[in-house]
Design a protein around this motif. Structure first.
Motif, PDB file in Angstrom:
ATOM      1  N   UNK A  83      33.902   5.266 -17.747  1.00 30.15           N
ATOM      2  CA  UNK A  83      34.263   3.850 -17.818  1.00 30.15           C
ATOM      3  C   UNK A  83      35.753   3.672 -18.098  1.00 30.15           C
ATOM      4  N   UNK A  84      36.349   4.687 -18.740  1.00 27.92           N
ATOM      5  CA  UNK A  84      37.784   4.652 -19.049  1.00 27.92           C
ATOM      6  C   UNK A  84      38.630   4.389 -17.808  1.00 27.92           C
ATOM      7  N   UNK A  85      38.201   4.926 -16.681  1.00 28.33           N
ATOM      8  CA  UNK A  85      38.997   4.822 -15.463  1.00 28.33           C
ATOM      9  C   UNK A  85      38.830   3.477 -14.767  1.00 28.33           C
ATOM     10  N   UNK A  86      37.786   2.749 -15.129  1.00 24.20           N
ATOM     11  CA  UNK A  86      37.512   1.465 -14.489  1.00 24.20           C
ATOM     12  C   UNK A  86      38.097   0.291 -15.257  1.00 24.20           C
ATOM     13  N   UNK A  87      38.312   0.458 -16.556  1.00 18.36           N
ATOM     14  CA  UNK A  87      38.760  -0.658 -17.395  1.00 18.36           C
ATOM     15  C   UNK A  87      40.102  -1.236 -16.950  1.00 18.36           C
ATOM     16  N   UNK A  88      41.141  -0.418 -16.677  1.00 17.68           N
ATOM     17  CA  UNK A  88      42.428  -1.018 -16.282  1.00 17.68           C
ATOM     18  C   UNK A  88      42.330  -1.908 -15.053  1.00 17.68           C
ATOM     19  N   UNK A  89      41.535  -1.502 -14.069  1.00 15.28           N
ATOM     20  CA  UNK A  89      41.395  -2.323 -12.871  1.00 15.28           C
ATOM     21  C   UNK A  89      40.843  -3.696 -13.190  1.00 15.28           C
TER      22      UNK A  89
ATOM     23  N   UNK B 247      24.798   2.822 -12.564  1.00  8.57           N
ATOM     24  CA  UNK B 247      26.104   2.519 -12.002  1.00  8.57           C
ATOM     25  C   UNK B 247      26.463   1.055 -12.213  1.00  8.57           C
ATOM     26  N   UNK B 248      25.488   0.175 -12.027  1.00 10.51           N
ATOM     27  CA  UNK B 248      25.726  -1.253 -12.249  1.00 10.51           C
ATOM     28  C   UNK B 248      26.094  -1.507 -13.707  1.00 10.51           C
ATOM     29  N   UNK B 249      25.358  -0.874 -14.631  1.00 13.51           N
ATOM     30  CA  UNK B 249      25.657  -1.061 -16.058  1.00 13.51           C
ATOM     31  C   UNK B 249      27.036  -0.512 -16.402  1.00 13.51           C
ATOM     32  N   UNK B 250      27.433   0.596 -15.775  1.00 14.54           N
ATOM     33  CA  UNK B 250      28.759   1.150 -16.010  1.00 14.54           C
ATOM     34  C   UNK B 250      29.838   0.163 -15.560  1.00 14.54           C
ATOM     35  N   UNK B 251      29.647  -0.457 -14.414  1.00 15.16           N
ATOM     36  CA  UNK B 251      30.606  -1.441 -13.910  1.00 15.16           C
ATOM     37  C   UNK B 251      30.632  -2.687 -14.810  1.00 15.16           C
ATOM     38  N   UNK B 252      29.469  -3.100 -15.281  1.00  9.53           N
ATOM     39  CA  UNK B 252      29.406  -4.250 -16.186  1.00  9.53           C
ATOM     40  C   UNK B 252      30.155  -3.956 -17.476  1.00  9.53           C
ATOM     41  N   UNK B 253      29.950  -2.755 -18.014  1.00 10.61           N
ATOM     42  CA  UNK B 253      30.644  -2.372 -19.240  1.00 10.61           C
ATOM     43  C   UNK B 253      32.158  -2.348 -19.027  1.00 10.61           C
ATOM     44  N   UNK B 254      32.601  -1.802 -17.898  1.00 14.19           N
ATOM     45  CA  UNK B 254      34.032  -1.780 -17.603  1.00 14.19           C
ATOM     46  C   UNK B 254      34.583  -3.192 -17.481  1.00 14.19           C
ATOM     47  N   UNK B 255      33.823  -4.080 -16.860  1.00 14.59           N
ATOM     48  CA  UNK B 255      34.257  -5.473 -16.724  1.00 14.59           C
ATOM     49  C   UNK B 255      34.359  -6.153 -18.089  1.00 14.59           C
TER      50      UNK B 255
ATOM     51  N   UNK C 113      28.876  -4.732 -25.870  1.00 19.41           N
ATOM     52  CA  UNK C 113      29.470  -3.550 -25.239  1.00 19.41           C
ATOM     53  C   UNK C 113      29.030  -2.264 -25.928  1.00 19.41           C
ATOM     54  N   UNK C 114      28.940  -2.272 -27.254  1.00 18.55           N
ATOM     55  CA  UNK C 114      28.480  -1.075 -27.965  1.00 18.55           C
ATOM     56  C   UNK C 114      27.042  -0.737 -27.588  1.00 18.55           C
ATOM     57  N   UNK C 115      26.191  -1.746 -27.560  1.00 20.19           N
ATOM     58  CA  UNK C 115      24.790  -1.507 -27.204  1.00 20.19           C
ATOM     59  C   UNK C 115      24.697  -0.926 -25.796  1.00 20.19           C
ATOM     60  N   UNK C 116      25.457  -1.497 -24.867  1.00 19.84           N
ATOM     61  CA  UNK C 116      25.444  -1.035 -23.485  1.00 19.84           C
ATOM     62  C   UNK C 116      26.002   0.377 -23.363  1.00 19.84           C
ATOM     63  N   UNK C 117      27.085   0.657 -24.102  1.00 18.29           N
ATOM     64  CA  UNK C 117      27.715   1.967 -24.036  1.00 18.29           C
ATOM     65  C   UNK C 117      26.776   3.061 -24.528  1.00 18.29           C
TER      66      UNK C 117
END
Length: 306
Positions: free
Chosen positions: A247-253, A6-14, A228-232
């Motif tokens: 992650x698509x839903x977190x990027x706009x925020x 979950x943390x990595x997902x948030x980092x990727x979105x950021x 970002x590619x490596x993380x994704x």
């Protein structure tokens, strides 16, 4: 999903949200072509040594033609489009249009591969594109500004980019299923770099870009593309592609937050509501949200047609 995932997902979105900030910071001084070119060149230099370390060069060599085409559709053209859009509209707005990528992917797969969407996906497409039309109509001005760009053309550029992303997804599914992800990531950036390099030399800015612009370009290449590619792909391996695509839903925020924090970009009610509409449609299309529908007998059933 584990806490670390979950943390990595948030980092990727950021990180991907920050890409729209860096585009805004660099596009004005470099121009769209030079900035897009630097992005893929830098990402190639970052990813190719990782590819070699993992011993996946043979996979790239065996599939180089298809990977090259995917690189043009998934990196060269979309990065050009989003770099152009950064001249005229906010990063937050660009990120909302970027969230329509799954919608475009479903349409392309339907038209090309015959993967007809059913059930909630059709409803999601209608809802998602309603939000897109609402946003596009709100920004439908084709009068160029001081940079020579217009908000209307910027919106069209964003949608063209997401259409290319959708096309690249179907190309990958048809031609590159089973190819190691790092071979695809590194090879696609390399092919995009080869295509854009002559254009970068042709359109290199006459006025040397500032240190801030160079910093934005380097961050786009190394952080927002390479790292970002490596993380994704790490997330795909750990939690599966469907969860990773959330992650698509977190990027706009994050994009809206970075733009407001560092560039003072304003957010209006229309933008927020239309963003919510787009994300609702996207959640239905991707299967992240599948509402339960009660049957006549009062028993809830889940629609699995989509």
């Amino acid at each position: 999903m584990k806490p670390r995932d979950l943390i990595e997902l948030l980092v990727l979105a950021a990180i991907w949200g920050a890409s729209f900030l860096f585009l805004r910071m660099g596009a004005g001084e470099f121009g769209p072509i030079a900035l897009a070119g630097l992005r893929v060149i830098g990402a190639s230099l970052f990813l190719l040594p990782i590819l070699a370390h993992r011993g996946e060069w043979p996979a790239l060599k065996a599939n180089w033609r298809a990977i090259a085409l995917v690189g043009i559709a998934n990196s060269a053209l979309p990065f050009l489009c989003f770099s152009y859009a950064a001249l005229a509209i906010t990063g937050g707005l660009s990120s909302i249009f970027n969230a329509t990528t799954p919608l475009m992917g479903v349409l392309i797969a339907w038209a090309w591969l015959g993967d007809k969407p059913g059930g909630h996906k059709m409803v999601g497409l209608a809802i998602g594109f309603a939000g897109v039309l609402w946003l596009a109509w709100d920004k439908a001005s084709f009068k160029p500004d001081a940079s020579g760009a217009s908000s209307g053309l910027a919106v069209l550029a964003c949608l063209a980019a997401t259409l290319m992303y959708g096309l690249a997804a179907s190309m990958t599914k048809r031609w590159l299923t089973g190819v190691p992800p790092m071979a695809l990531a590194a090879g696609s950036q390399l092919s995009a770099a080869i295509v854009l390099l002559p254009l970068v030399l042709w359109r290199w800015p006459d006025v040397p870009p500032s240190g801030h612009a160079w910093g934005a370009a380097i961050a786009l290449a190394l952080l927002c593309t390479g790292v970002a590619y490596v993380l994704f792909f790490r997330l795909i391996g750990n939690i599966g592609s469907t969860n990773a695509l959330s992650v698509t839903f977190l990027i706009p925020g994050f994009a809206i937050a970075w733009g407001g924090l560092f560039l003072g970009e304003a957010v209006n009610a229309t933008m927020l509501v239309a963003c919510a509409v787009v994300l609702v449609g996207t959640s239905l299309v991707t299967g992240v949200w599948r509402p339960r529908i009660g049957s006549r007998a009062g028993v809830e059933t889940r629609d699995t047609a989509g």
